[in-house]
Design a protein around this motif. Sequence first.
Motif, PDB file in Angstrom:
ATOM      1  N   LYS A   1      19.333  -4.144 -61.828  1.00  0.00           N
ATOM      2  CA  LYS A   1      19.853  -2.954 -62.506  1.00  0.00           C
ATOM      3  C   LYS A   1      19.680  -1.711 -61.630  1.00  0.00           C
ATOM      4  O   LYS A   1      20.617  -0.936 -61.439  1.00  0.00           O
ATOM      5  CB  LYS A   1      19.123  -2.764 -63.844  1.00  0.00           C
ATOM      6  N   TYR A   2      18.481  -1.537 -61.092  1.00  0.00           N
ATOM      7  CA  TYR A   2      18.224  -0.339 -60.297  1.00  0.00           C
ATOM      8  C   TYR A   2      18.834  -0.435 -58.899  1.00  0.00           C
ATOM      9  O   TYR A   2      19.195   0.585 -58.314  1.00  0.00           O
ATOM     10  CB  TYR A   2      16.721  -0.036 -60.257  1.00  0.00           C
TER      11      TYR A   2
ATOM     12  N   LYS B   1      21.770  -1.817 -58.378  1.00  0.00           N
ATOM     13  CA  LYS B   1      23.157  -1.453 -58.650  1.00  0.00           C
ATOM     14  C   LYS B   1      23.292   0.060 -58.837  1.00  0.00           C
ATOM     15  O   LYS B   1      24.188   0.680 -58.260  1.00  0.00           O
ATOM     16  CB  LYS B   1      23.661  -2.190 -59.897  1.00  0.00           C
ATOM     17  N   SER B   2      22.396   0.650 -59.616  1.00  0.00           N
ATOM     18  CA  SER B   2      22.425   2.102 -59.821  1.00  0.00           C
ATOM     19  C   SER B   2      22.237   2.843 -58.503  1.00  0.00           C
ATOM     20  O   SER B   2      22.945   3.812 -58.221  1.00  0.00           O
ATOM     21  CB  SER B   2      21.328   2.534 -60.800  1.00  0.00           C
TER      22      SER B   2
ATOM     23  N   GLU C   1      25.412   2.698 -56.412  1.00  0.00           N
ATOM     24  CA  GLU C   1      26.445   3.582 -56.956  1.00  0.00           C
ATOM     25  C   GLU C   1      26.129   5.045 -56.677  1.00  0.00           C
ATOM     26  O   GLU C   1      27.005   5.814 -56.277  1.00  0.00           O
ATOM     27  CB  GLU C   1      26.603   3.342 -58.461  1.00  0.00           C
ATOM     28  N   ILE C   2      24.884   5.426 -56.865  1.00  0.00           N
ATOM     29  CA  ILE C   2      24.488   6.822 -56.648  1.00  0.00           C
ATOM     30  C   ILE C   2      24.627   7.203 -55.182  1.00  0.00           C
ATOM     31  O   ILE C   2      25.207   8.242 -54.855  1.00  0.00           O
ATOM     32  CB  ILE C   2      23.053   7.063 -57.160  1.00  0.00           C
TER      33      ILE C   2
ATOM     34  N   PHE D   1      22.704  12.552 -62.045  1.00  0.00           N
ATOM     35  CA  PHE D   1      22.309  11.144 -62.133  1.00  0.00           C
ATOM     36  C   PHE D   1      20.903  10.929 -62.696  1.00  0.00           C
ATOM     37  O   PHE D   1      20.442   9.800 -62.782  1.00  0.00           O
ATOM     38  CB  PHE D   1      22.427  10.476 -60.762  1.00  0.00           C
TER      39      PHE D   1
END
Length: 185
Positions: free
Chosen positions: A28-29, A31-32, A35-36, A79
């Motif tokens: 999850k992190y 992927k985040s 993206e960020i 974000f």
Amino acid sequence: MKNKFLPILLMLFCFACSTKMDIETYKKYQKSGKEITANVQTVLLSNVGQAIQTGGPEYAVEFCNLEASSIVDSLNKEFNCNISRVSAKNRNPQNALDTKQEKKMWKLFTEEQLADTVIQSGNELVYYKPIRIGMPACLKCHGNTTDINAATKEKLEELYPADLATGYHLNDFRGLWKVEFEREM
């Protein structure tokens, strides 16, 4: 030696805390973080490209000196994390490697050529991703002495007297994106 499982091993062994990060949280992190950093890099490169078109590389150096931090700060708020860049060859002194964790990660990325990883540090999850010299235009400010024109060199010396961020070639490893997330418990 490249090892695609090194980030997971790193997560499990090097930075073990009382509360271990499970693989779903890691994904999850990760992927985040991807993206960020993609978003931040796009915004920064777009603004720098516009500055180069407006007044050349020397104007882009001045633009970065005045605006890059505020652009990243505004994206921190958007974000809900803390985004920064760190490097052993920094231009801005605020981007120097200054913690044991950053120095350890720098060494791992340098030696193992990791793509990206997430580690746990206290109550935070920290995403790291390498920054590479990705376009020939980057060399106008970060390249060798033959890549950087006289006016840009002068502006770099004026604004960054302790500049270490030159001498690069296309695709060289230049630094790390660092995205700190407060862990959701």
